[in-house]
Design an enzyme around this catalytic site. Structure first.
Site, PDB file in Angstrom:
ATOM      1  N   ASP A  10      29.502   9.361  -2.052  1.00 27.16           N
ATOM      2  CA  ASP A  10      28.443   9.731  -1.000  1.00 27.16           C
ATOM      3  C   ASP A  10      28.161   8.659  -0.172  1.00 27.16           C
ATOM      4  O   ASP A  10      27.687   7.510  -0.708  1.00 27.16           O
ATOM      5  CB  ASP A  10      27.328  10.204  -1.706  1.00 27.16           C
ATOM      6  CG  ASP A  10      26.679  11.176  -0.828  1.00 27.16           C
ATOM      7  OD1 ASP A  10      26.702  11.120   0.169  1.00 27.16           O
ATOM      8  OD2 ASP A  10      25.431  11.617  -1.408  1.00 27.16           O
ATOM      9  N   ASP A 104      30.435  12.951   5.352  1.00 29.21           N
ATOM     10  CA  ASP A 104      30.158  11.629   4.607  1.00 29.21           C
ATOM     11  C   ASP A 104      30.301  11.768   3.111  1.00 29.21           C
ATOM     12  O   ASP A 104      29.732  10.772   2.518  1.00 29.21           O
ATOM     13  CB  ASP A 104      28.668  11.410   4.949  1.00 29.21           C
ATOM     14  CG  ASP A 104      27.754  12.642   4.582  1.00 29.21           C
ATOM     15  OD1 ASP A 104      28.149  13.689   4.196  1.00 29.21           O
ATOM     16  OD2 ASP A 104      26.611  11.998   4.504  1.00 29.21           O
ATOM     17  N   GLU A 105      30.972  12.635   2.461  1.00 32.67           N
ATOM     18  CA  GLU A 105      31.259  12.772   1.109  1.00 32.67           C
ATOM     19  C   GLU A 105      32.462  13.437   0.690  1.00 32.67           C
ATOM     20  O   GLU A 105      33.086  14.245   1.357  1.00 32.67           O
ATOM     21  CB  GLU A 105      30.063  13.547   0.565  1.00 32.67           C
ATOM     22  CG  GLU A 105      29.910  14.911   0.772  1.00 32.67           C
ATOM     23  CD  GLU A 105      28.457  15.500   0.361  1.00 32.67           C
ATOM     24  OE1 GLU A 105      28.524  15.448  -1.147  1.00 32.67           O
ATOM     25  OE2 GLU A 105      27.886  16.395   0.798  1.00 32.67           O
TER      26      GLU A 105
END
Length: 393
Positions: A10, A104-105
């Site tokens: 993350d 974003d993860e």
């Protein structure tokens, strides 16, 4: 079956961090990303800004009251995509089974790769490599399943590495506030606290499970497994270098109404099916993209049992993804449906299952196999493919 090791990687305060890497003058300053008018909302705040109480989904005017030196930066999805590709390329040096959960993860199945290393040192090397290569920090959760990996990555930020497993479900996971449980939105958390459920452990051990079933519907069965640290879902690796056929639509008003979302997905699935059929394209998987009203974007995929461009199959797959992954008390502002890994029919090496379980009901002239054979022959211009029973002896 060998024990799985799943990472959830993350990126920390992603949009704000990308802005600071792209413009070093912002480094160390309170930065927030969002619209530039006072009525806009914050999508992401840097850790420096968070110290003042600035957080996502907060109106800009309120954020500036809390932090008078707050620097607002506009949203730049092209820039985020560039950095997402950069950090994913780093991860690909270490593992191949990667599922993007959002921009974003990602989840990474390292069950095979990690055997040849000292586990935590190896995970730390991934984290350090991402920071060195991209300038971006990340937190990593290590666990035997996706849910625990997700919870672990949230446990310590920024630049944390946390291990969750059956050994600390009761001692750590169960002690976390119900607000912190992935899959539980703000409205649901408020309701649960009203009935005496304050922690994840309270949820797992609540005496009136029938009440929870009525509240959460089909989602209950997933949530109760998660609360007990169980999750058998696979890291869904979808090839990214193949074509896709997709449509998305920004809703007139952000909504959490299930029927409205269902109708929108139906409309998108029809458009995707129509476009694929017009170009004689078939796909292997369906992706559903959801953008919430706080601008959080998630993308989830499901492999189809067979190649298809059929509306009903696309719609059913997209609805299954909605039911499984949608935080149903959050409002949605955009939906997207995509048929992934598509090719023209002749590119697929397809093993036809020529028989059905109920032989008496098998009508080959109306079967899916017959339709596939018909499409292949149309493309080739000759009847080169046929059922074995049709060959004259």
């Amino acid at each position: 079956m060998s024990k799985r090791v799943i990472l959830h990687i993350d990126m920390n305060a992603y949009f704000a961090s990308v802005a600071m890497v792209n413009d070093p003058r912002l480094k160390g300053k309170p930065v927030a990303v969002g619209g530039l008018t006072s009525r806009s909302i914050i999508t992401t705040a840097s850790y420096e800004a968070r110290k003042y109480g600035v957080k996502s989904a907060m109106p800009v005017f309120m954020a500036k009251r809390l932090c008078k030196d707050l620097i607002m930066v506009p949203v730049d999805f092209d820039l985020y995509e560039k950095y997402t590709n950069a950090f994913v390329n780093v991860i690909k040096k270490y593992a191949t089974k990667i599922e993007m959960a959002s921009i974003d993860e990602c989840y990474v199945d390292v069950s095979d790769e990690i055997k040849n290393h000292k586990p935590l040192l190896w995970v730390k090397s991934i984290q350090d490599d991402i920071l060195k290569t991209t300038g971006l920090s990340c937190s990593i959760g290590v666990a035997p399943n996706k849910f625990l990996a997700k919870m672990a990555s949230d446990y310590k930020k920024p630049m944390g590495i946390t291990v969750f497993g059956p050994f600390n479900v009761k001692s750590v996971l169960w002690k976390l506030s119900i607000n912190e449980m992935y899959g539980i939105g703000k409205k649901s958390a408020l309701y649960l606290k009203e009935i005496g459920i304050n922690t994840i452990g309270d949820f797992a051990n609540f005496k009136n499970q029938e009440l929870l079933k009525r509240k959460f519907g089909k989602s209950y069965y997933t949530l109760i497994k998660w609360a007990n640290g169980e999750d058998d879902s696979e890291v869904n690796t979808i090839e990214s270098d193949l074509k896709s056929v997709g449509n998305s639509n920004t809703l007139l008003h952000a909504t959490s109404d299930y029927e409205t979302l269902k109708n929108e997905i139906s409309s998108l699935a029809k458009e995707v099916s129509s476009r694929a059929k017009n170009d004689n394209l078939y796909g292997k998987s369906v992706t559903l993209m959801i953008k919430y009203s706080d601008f959080k974007v998630i993308s989830r995929s499901k492999k189809l049992k067979d190649i298809s461009n059929d509306y009903e199959e696309i719609f059913i797959a997209a609805m299954e993804l909605l039911d499984k992954h949608y935080l149903f008390d959050k409002e949605i502002r955009l939906l997207g449906v995509t048929l992934q890994n598509v090719h023209h029919l002749e590119h697929f090496v397809k093993q036809l299952s020529l028989f059905e379980n109920d032989f008496s009901s098998f009508k080959k002239e109306n079967s899916k196999q017959a339709k596939i054979i018909e499409d292949i022959n149309k493309k080739l211009g000759k009847n080169k493919v046929m059922f074995l029973s049709d060959i004259k002896k």
